[in-house]
Design a protein around this motif. Structure first.
Motif, short mmCIF file in Angstrom:
data_model
loop_
_atom_site.label_atom_id
_atom_site.label_comp_id
_atom_site.label_asym_id
_atom_site.label_seq_id
_atom_site.Cartn_x
_atom_site.Cartn_y
_atom_site.Cartn_z
N UNK A 110 0.84 -1.19 0.00
CA UNK A 110 0.00 0.00 0.00
C UNK A 110 0.88 1.25 0.00
N UNK A 111 0.46 2.31 -0.67
CA UNK A 111 1.26 3.55 -0.71
C UNK A 111 1.07 4.37 0.57
N UNK A 112 1.74 3.95 1.64
CA UNK A 112 1.54 4.56 2.95
C UNK A 112 2.69 5.48 3.35
N UNK A 113 3.51 5.90 2.39
CA UNK A 113 4.55 6.87 2.70
C UNK A 113 5.95 6.30 2.79
N UNK A 114 6.92 7.22 2.85
CA UNK A 114 8.33 6.82 2.87
C UNK A 114 8.67 6.04 4.14
N UNK A 115 8.13 6.49 5.26
CA UNK A 115 8.42 5.76 6.50
C UNK A 115 7.96 4.32 6.43
N UNK A 223 5.22 1.50 14.92
CA UNK A 223 4.07 2.03 15.65
C UNK A 223 3.83 3.52 15.34
N UNK A 224 4.52 4.01 14.32
CA UNK A 224 4.41 5.43 13.97
C UNK A 224 3.01 5.76 13.46
N UNK A 225 2.39 6.77 14.03
CA UNK A 225 1.08 7.22 13.55
C UNK A 225 1.24 7.95 12.22
N UNK A 226 0.18 7.94 11.44
CA UNK A 226 0.21 8.66 10.17
C UNK A 226 0.28 10.16 10.41
N UNK A 227 1.07 10.82 9.54
CA UNK A 227 1.24 12.25 9.67
C UNK A 227 0.71 12.97 8.44
N UNK A 235 10.39 11.53 8.57
CA UNK A 235 10.87 12.62 9.41
C UNK A 235 10.31 12.50 10.82
N UNK A 236 9.04 12.13 10.95
CA UNK A 236 8.46 11.96 12.29
C UNK A 236 9.20 10.88 13.06
N UNK A 237 9.54 9.78 12.38
CA UNK A 237 10.28 8.71 13.03
C UNK A 237 11.68 9.15 13.42
N UNK A 238 12.34 9.91 12.56
CA UNK A 238 13.70 10.38 12.88
C UNK A 238 13.69 11.35 14.05
#
Length: 295
Positions: A110-115, A223-227, A235-238
């Protein structure tokens, strides 16, 4: 120099749809569009290999099988070339082909972002640091961007982000890092902010699409929430990892061509065409005539 775990693997997130290049990318992955006579992805892979990367990990999506085929043997083509004594072409294909067992592919369903794309590579990367190279970006300089990052990593360890300078009044367009003490060809990163409001950026150093990350990023991304964009943002994970580990910025002093955009793609073709002795005379003359016609 401190000893750090070697960066052996590189992740290439190639699952994007390439909508900015429709209709071409309806049938051809954007990473396979050519700059002169090599696919964009080949330039990025070459940069990684030059830096000493031993294993290439591609995070693909549907309709990206062409990339997998490209990094494989094409028996019928090579047989035809041998029959026609096309030695130069055979050598060229051999130089492009990675060694057996050094390439892996996994699917981002699924296209859920770079993270999320980075997280999809977790089982292949394992518990070791890894490089991450965005496949749209071609870096051109006296020293390869990833090679410089690996050198800085040898001094600093931790996590490395490649950065470049932009005009201060343009900082609101980019992911910007905060600048700390100098280290090697870079500096300690004190913070990160994605597209800061005008006049609030901590510096004019923007993130340009090359990273060295420690494996702890995977647990965070799990466990990163969508941003932004309802996607899992790297970036949120970093930013979370920055609270636990050091980050350094490698100051890349070359030229970056964003081949995910039409203007960057065209400029890359011009720049690399003018470096080719076999085609520069005719290409240069043609460019001058076109530019003269604009005046």
């Amino acid at each position: 120099m401190a000893q750090h775990n070697k960066v052996r693997k590189a992740v290439f997130p190639v699952a994007g749809l390439g909508t900015r290049f429709l209709p071409a990318t309806k049938a051809v992955p954007k990473e396979m569009l050519t700059v002169v006579d090599k696919p964009i992805i080949q330039y990025v892979v070459d940069e990684a290999i030059e830096a000493g990367i031993e294993h290439l990990v591609f995070v693909t999506g549907r309709n990206k099988h062409v990339i997998e085929d490209y990094f494989d043997i094409h028996f019928e083509l090579e047989q035809t070339l041998r029959e026609r004594a096309k030695k130069a072409e055979i050598t060229l294909l051999a130089q492009q082909l990675p060694k057996a067992g050094t390439v892996s592919f996994t699917r981002q369903q699924e296209p859920l972002g770079l993270g999320h794309a980075v997280w999809c590579a977790r089982e292949i990367v394992g518990d070791e640091p890894f490089a991450l190279l965005l496949p749209d970006m071609i870096m051109k300089g006296d020293k390869g961007c990833m090679k410089g990052m690996i050198d800085l990593y040898g001094h600093s360890g931790g996590n490395i982000i490649a950065v470049e300078e932009c005009a201060p009044d343009q900082a609101h367009k980019y992911g910007i890092v905060g600048v700390g003490e100098a280290i090697g060809e870079g500096f300690r990163i004190t913070g990160m902010v994605e597209k800061p409001a005008k006049g609030t950026a901590p510096s004019n150093f923007f993130i340009n699409g090359r990273y060295i990350l420690q494996p702890e990023i995977f647990k965070i991304l799990e466990t990163q929430e969508r941003g932004a964009g309802n996607e899992i943002q790297l970036t949120d994970g970093m930013l979370k990892l920055l609270k636990e580990q050091d980050f350094a910025g490698y100051h890349f002093r070359g030229t970056t061509y964003d081949c995910g955009a039409k203007d960057g793609f065209i400029l890359a073709n011009v720049a690399y065409a003018l470096e080719r002795a076999d085609i520069r005379p005719s290409v240069e003359g043609g460019f001058k005539e076109l530019l003269a016609g604009l005046n």
